[in-house]
Write a protein that holds these residues in place. Structure first.
Motif, PDB file in Angstrom:
ATOM      1  N   THR A 100       0.821  -1.214   0.000  1.00  0.00           N
ATOM      2  CA  THR A 100       0.000   0.000   0.000  1.00  0.00           C
ATOM      3  C   THR A 100       0.861   1.272   0.000  1.00  0.00           C
ATOM      4  O   THR A 100       0.354   2.377  -0.127  1.00  0.00           O
ATOM      5  CB  THR A 100      -0.935   0.037   1.220  1.00  0.00           C
ATOM      6  N   TYR A 101       2.175   1.098   0.153  1.00  0.00           N
ATOM      7  CA  TYR A 101       3.104   2.238   0.228  1.00  0.00           C
ATOM      8  C   TYR A 101       3.737   2.441  -1.148  1.00  0.00           C
ATOM      9  O   TYR A 101       4.453   1.577  -1.652  1.00  0.00           O
ATOM     10  CB  TYR A 101       4.168   1.954   1.287  1.00  0.00           C
ATOM     11  N   ASP A 102       3.457   3.590  -1.777  1.00  0.00           N
ATOM     12  CA  ASP A 102       3.892   3.849  -3.146  1.00  0.00           C
ATOM     13  C   ASP A 102       5.317   4.378  -3.203  1.00  0.00           C
ATOM     14  O   ASP A 102       5.567   5.521  -3.624  1.00  0.00           O
ATOM     15  CB  ASP A 102       2.950   4.844  -3.830  1.00  0.00           C
ATOM     16  N   ALA A 103       6.275   3.554  -2.759  1.00  0.00           N
ATOM     17  CA  ALA A 103       7.679   3.942  -2.832  1.00  0.00           C
ATOM     18  C   ALA A 103       8.518   2.674  -2.978  1.00  0.00           C
ATOM     19  O   ALA A 103       8.099   1.583  -2.589  1.00  0.00           O
ATOM     20  CB  ALA A 103       8.089   4.706  -1.572  1.00  0.00           C
ATOM     21  N   VAL A 104       9.709   2.841  -3.554  1.00  0.00           N
ATOM     22  CA  VAL A 104      10.608   1.694  -3.731  1.00  0.00           C
ATOM     23  C   VAL A 104      11.150   1.279  -2.369  1.00  0.00           C
ATOM     24  O   VAL A 104      11.784   2.073  -1.672  1.00  0.00           O
ATOM     25  CB  VAL A 104      11.774   2.044  -4.678  1.00  0.00           C
ATOM     26  N   GLN A 105      10.878   0.039  -2.003  1.00  0.00           N
ATOM     27  CA  GLN A 105      11.323  -0.484  -0.711  1.00  0.00           C
ATOM     28  C   GLN A 105      12.445  -1.509  -0.842  1.00  0.00           C
ATOM     29  O   GLN A 105      13.123  -1.823   0.129  1.00  0.00           O
ATOM     30  CB  GLN A 105      10.139  -1.124   0.018  1.00  0.00           C
ATOM     31  N   ALA A 106      12.632  -2.042  -2.067  1.00  0.00           N
ATOM     32  CA  ALA A 106      13.687  -3.043  -2.285  1.00  0.00           C
ATOM     33  C   ALA A 106      14.343  -2.815  -3.641  1.00  0.00           C
ATOM     34  O   ALA A 106      13.663  -2.592  -4.638  1.00  0.00           O
ATOM     35  CB  ALA A 106      13.103  -4.453  -2.210  1.00  0.00           C
ATOM     36  N   LEU A 107      15.670  -2.858  -3.663  1.00  0.00           N
ATOM     37  CA  LEU A 107      16.437  -2.819  -4.900  1.00  0.00           C
ATOM     38  C   LEU A 107      17.069  -4.193  -5.112  1.00  0.00           C
ATOM     39  O   LEU A 107      17.625  -4.776  -4.179  1.00  0.00           O
ATOM     40  CB  LEU A 107      17.550  -1.772  -4.839  1.00  0.00           C
ATOM     41  N   VAL A 108      16.987  -4.684  -6.339  1.00  0.00           N
ATOM     42  CA  VAL A 108      17.631  -5.947  -6.704  1.00  0.00           C
ATOM     43  C   VAL A 108      18.697  -5.641  -7.752  1.00  0.00           C
ATOM     44  O   VAL A 108      18.378  -5.241  -8.871  1.00  0.00           O
ATOM     45  CB  VAL A 108      16.621  -6.972  -7.254  1.00  0.00           C
ATOM     46  N   ILE A 109      19.967  -5.794  -7.378  1.00  0.00           N
ATOM     47  CA  ILE A 109      21.070  -5.559  -8.308  1.00  0.00           C
ATOM     48  C   ILE A 109      21.345  -6.840  -9.089  1.00  0.00           C
ATOM     49  O   ILE A 109      21.494  -7.916  -8.506  1.00  0.00           O
ATOM     50  CB  ILE A 109      22.355  -5.148  -7.559  1.00  0.00           C
ATOM     51  N   THR A 110      21.426  -6.729 -10.404  1.00  0.00           N
ATOM     52  CA  THR A 110      21.763  -7.876 -11.257  1.00  0.00           C
ATOM     53  C   THR A 110      22.944  -7.489 -12.149  1.00  0.00           C
ATOM     54  O   THR A 110      23.112  -6.318 -12.473  1.00  0.00           O
ATOM     55  CB  THR A 110      20.573  -8.293 -12.141  1.00  0.00           C
ATOM     56  N   PRO A 111      23.760  -8.449 -12.572  1.00  0.00           N
ATOM     57  CA  PRO A 111      24.915  -8.119 -13.407  1.00  0.00           C
ATOM     58  C   PRO A 111      24.564  -7.791 -14.849  1.00  0.00           C
ATOM     59  O   PRO A 111      25.377  -7.234 -15.568  1.00  0.00           O
ATOM     60  CB  PRO A 111      25.766  -9.392 -13.342  1.00  0.00           C
ATOM     61  N   GLY A 112      23.352  -8.124 -15.281  1.00  0.00           N
ATOM     62  CA  GLY A 112      22.968  -7.866 -16.676  1.00  0.00           C
ATOM     63  C   GLY A 112      21.484  -7.607 -16.821  1.00  0.00           C
ATOM     64  O   GLY A 112      20.680  -7.919 -15.939  1.00  0.00           O
ATOM     65  N   ARG A 113      21.124  -7.014 -17.952  1.00  0.00           N
ATOM     66  CA  ARG A 113      19.726  -6.635 -18.187  1.00  0.00           C
ATOM     67  C   ARG A 113      18.824  -7.849 -18.311  1.00  0.00           C
ATOM     68  O   ARG A 113      17.660  -7.799 -17.928  1.00  0.00           O
ATOM     69  CB  ARG A 113      19.639  -5.756 -19.433  1.00  0.00           C
ATOM     70  N   GLU A 114      19.349  -8.971 -18.860  1.00  0.00           N
ATOM     71  CA  GLU A 114      18.501 -10.159 -19.033  1.00  0.00           C
ATOM     72  C   GLU A 114      17.980 -10.677 -17.695  1.00  0.00           C
ATOM     73  O   GLU A 114      16.802 -11.003 -17.560  1.00  0.00           O
ATOM     74  CB  GLU A 114      19.275 -11.269 -19.770  1.00  0.00           C
ATOM     75  N   LEU A 115      18.870 -10.747 -16.702  1.00  0.00           N
ATOM     76  CA  LEU A 115      18.443 -11.238 -15.391  1.00  0.00           C
ATOM     77  C   LEU A 115      17.475 -10.261 -14.742  1.00  0.00           C
ATOM     78  O   LEU A 115      16.521 -10.665 -14.073  1.00  0.00           O
ATOM     79  CB  LEU A 115      19.649 -11.482 -14.494  1.00  0.00           C
ATOM     80  N   ALA A 116      17.699  -8.959 -14.938  1.00  0.00           N
ATOM     81  CA  ALA A 116      16.768  -7.954 -14.394  1.00  0.00           C
ATOM     82  C   ALA A 116      15.377  -8.145 -14.989  1.00  0.00           C
ATOM     83  O   ALA A 116      14.368  -8.157 -14.280  1.00  0.00           O
ATOM     84  CB  ALA A 116      17.291  -6.548 -14.667  1.00  0.00           C
ATOM     85  N   LEU A 117      15.314  -8.271 -16.314  1.00  0.00           N
ATOM     86  CA  LEU A 117      14.025  -8.457 -16.996  1.00  0.00           C
ATOM     87  C   LEU A 117      13.357  -9.764 -16.580  1.00  0.00           C
ATOM     88  O   LEU A 117      12.147  -9.809 -16.331  1.00  0.00           O
ATOM     89  CB  LEU A 117      14.243  -8.451 -18.510  1.00  0.00           C
ATOM     90  N   GLN A 118      14.155 -10.827 -16.502  1.00  0.00           N
ATOM     91  CA  GLN A 118      13.594 -12.128 -16.165  1.00  0.00           C
ATOM     92  C   GLN A 118      13.047 -12.149 -14.744  1.00  0.00           C
ATOM     93  O   GLN A 118      11.960 -12.671 -14.488  1.00  0.00           O
ATOM     94  CB  GLN A 118      14.679 -13.190 -16.308  1.00  0.00           C
ATOM     95  N   SER A 119      13.787 -11.553 -13.800  1.00  0.00           N
ATOM     96  CA  SER A 119      13.333 -11.518 -12.408  1.00  0.00           C
ATOM     97  C   SER A 119      12.056 -10.692 -12.274  1.00  0.00           C
ATOM     98  O   SER A 119      11.142 -11.050 -11.526  1.00  0.00           O
ATOM     99  CB  SER A 119      14.436 -10.941 -11.515  1.00  0.00           C
ATOM    100  N   ASP A 120      12.000  -9.588 -13.020  1.00  0.00           N
ATOM    101  CA  ASP A 120      10.798  -8.755 -13.034  1.00  0.00           C
ATOM    102  C   ASP A 120       9.606  -9.554 -13.564  1.00  0.00           C
ATOM    103  O   ASP A 120       8.490  -9.469 -13.031  1.00  0.00           O
ATOM    104  CB  ASP A 120      11.057  -7.523 -13.906  1.00  0.00           C
ATOM    105  N   THR A 121       9.835 -10.359 -14.589  1.00  0.00           N
ATOM    106  CA  THR A 121       8.771 -11.191 -15.154  1.00  0.00           C
ATOM    107  C   THR A 121       8.290 -12.230 -14.137  1.00  0.00           C
ATOM    108  O   THR A 121       7.078 -12.483 -14.019  1.00  0.00           O
ATOM    109  CB  THR A 121       9.279 -11.900 -16.426  1.00  0.00           C
ATOM    110  N   VAL A 122       9.231 -12.831 -13.388  1.00  0.00           N
ATOM    111  CA  VAL A 122       8.860 -13.812 -12.361  1.00  0.00           C
ATOM    112  C   VAL A 122       7.955 -13.174 -11.318  1.00  0.00           C
ATOM    113  O   VAL A 122       6.919 -13.729 -10.937  1.00  0.00           O
ATOM    114  CB  VAL A 122      10.113 -14.416 -11.687  1.00  0.00           C
ATOM    115  N   LEU A 123       8.337 -11.973 -10.862  1.00  0.00           N
ATOM    116  CA  LEU A 123       7.514 -11.302  -9.851  1.00  0.00           C
ATOM    117  C   LEU A 123       6.120 -11.004 -10.381  1.00  0.00           C
ATOM    118  O   LEU A 123       5.118 -11.235  -9.698  1.00  0.00           O
ATOM    119  CB  LEU A 123       8.188 -10.008  -9.392  1.00  0.00           C
TER     120      LEU A 123
END
Length: 440
Positions: A58-81
């Motif tokens: 319910t809180y409209d702010a970034v509460q967690a950052l996930v650092i990934t070494p590449g864009r593919e893993l960032a996109l894939q993790s976002d898709t999983v969520l």
């Protein structure tokens, strides 16, 4: 939050032992967590499931950052969520596209989790596109790879800029000598080590060597791929130029391939990965960029056209197959001057390619690009309806559909491509004119 409902949606019966331990450590304590587990064991879900329970949706702010070494893993993790459907909003931020576009998405989506590469995350924090004060959780996925790729300075700057940071979760598929001091892990942290002591690769992977009579292995590769029929395979090479050369050769020979390396534009990389993951291409020709962070199920064969440059590289390549409970095969193509590297453990069998046909077998699907997406109020249902009504397709002739913000990918039966393109030419989807074209 109903975890069982999420698992049912993901078609997962139960968490594996590693995931259960991770969930207990992350939700059952307030300390930092280091999770070591082999490639393909489900680490992304292992941290996301407990993390979403800790965040305030319910809180409209970034509460967690996930650092990934590449864009593919960032996109894939976002898709999983997003596939979890848990009510927590997210987006992915990475280099190779305009930061201004990402800023607009951040303002519209108001994510609670942001997945991204270190440089781009620092950029958004510096510009105050992401508030540094609301971030409580930092996850570093493949932290060994982040360090290996020289992200120490960027990660150090990022971590120092988060005044409200409370917990860190680090994940890796390989052990590391020590965690850098700048990560500031707490002394009461928990180490969850599921790395096998002796097993280098999954016991479900069978190892083979294939001898090439010529120094140039192209014809041997062709015969090997012909012997696989339409099975899903990754061909690994060490250089971008080699990937292009081998891919061009295979295309000339009639194979349906995807080509993947770091020199491609972001849209090209996404297109190529999508074609491979949805079955529109059954061969991925790639550098080791494809050896990490790509969670594509049912890859049956790993082919080392070039020998891996290190033991760690070998482990990550082979980790693309036999994921979860599946089995897989790993093939070394060797010319007269090469031999199996000393670091490869386990029995290696001889393999003589025997092709049933000299004509490559094409995958059953091909992929359409549709130039409208979520921001245009287009849904999967709209696409199915449009392709059935206007494109002459039946529902069972349409495969996987992925709707992005401004475009969509759709898998359809290969033999229906020409008919469908002809029928939808000039047609509108929900009253909107759009580009509809095949991805090659």
């Amino acid at each position: 939050m109903d975890i069982q409902k999420i698992l049912t949606k993901l078609r997962i019966t139960e968490l594996n032992e590693m995931q259960q331990h991770a969930a207990e450590a992350i939700t059952g304590s307030d300390g930092d967590v280091v999770l070591l587990s082999p490639t393909g064991s489900g680490k992304t879900l292992a941290y996301l499931l407990p993390l979403v329970q800790l965040l305030d949706s319910t809180y409209d702010a970034v509460q967690a950052l996930v650092i990934t070494p590449g864009r593919e893993l960032a996109l894939q993790s976002d898709t999983v969520l997003k596939s979890m459907g848990c009510g927590v909003r997210s987006t992915a931020c990475y280099g190779g596209r305009a930061a201004m576009d990402e800023h607009k998405v951040l303002k519209e989506v108001k994510p609670q989790i942001v997945f991204g590469t270190p440089g781009r995350l620092n950029d958004h924090l510096d510009k105050e596109n992401i508030s540094r004060y609301s971030i409580r959780y930092l996850i570093i996925d493949e932290f060994d790879k982040c360090l290996e790729m020289g992200f120490q300075t960027e990660m150090q700057k990022l971590i120092k800029s988060l005044p409200g940071l409370q917990r860190r979760i680090l994940l890796s598929a390989t052990n590391t000598e020590q965690i850098p001091q700048f990560v500031n892990m707490s002394k009461k942290g928990t180490l969850i080590d599921f790395l096998p002591e002796e097993e280098q690769t999954s016991e479900r992977v069978t190892l083979y060597e294939v001898h090439s009579p010529q120094k140039d292995k192209l014809d041997t590769l062709r015969q090997l791929l012909l012997s696989f029929g339409d099975e899903s395979s990754i061909v690994f090479l060490n250089y971008r130029e080699s990937v292009e050369r081998v891919n061009n050769y295979l295309v000339e020979q009639g194979f349906t391939t995807s080509c993947f390396h770091g020199g491609l534009e972001q849209r090209q990389r996404e297109d190529q990965l999508y074609r491979f993951s949805n079955g529109s291409a059954n061969i991925l020709v790639a550098t080791d960029l494809a050896s990490r962070g790509l969670d594509i199920p049912n890859i049956q064969n790993i082919i080392h056209y070039h020998l891996p440059e290190s033991q760690e590289g070998y482990i990550h390549r082979v980790g693309r197959t036999a994921r979860w409970d599946a089995t897989g095969r790993s093939f070394f193509i060797l010319n007269a001057s090469e031999h199996i590297p000393d670091y490869v453990e386990g029995d290696v069998e001889q393999f003589e390619p025997k092709a049933n046909s000299q004509e490559p077998k094409a995958p059953k699907n091909t992929t359409l690009y549709i130039g409208k997406g979520k921001k245009d109020k287009i849904s999967k249902g709209d696409i199915v309806g449009f392709l059935c009504k206007n494109g002459g397709l039946k529902a069972d002739e349409i495969g996987r559909i992925d709707v992005k913000d401004r475009y969509a990918y759709v898998a359809i039966r290969r033999e229906k491509l020409k008919q469908t393109l002809h029928l939808v030419q000039g047609q509108k989807i929900k009253g909107l004119k759009t580009i509809i074209e095949p991805i090659h």
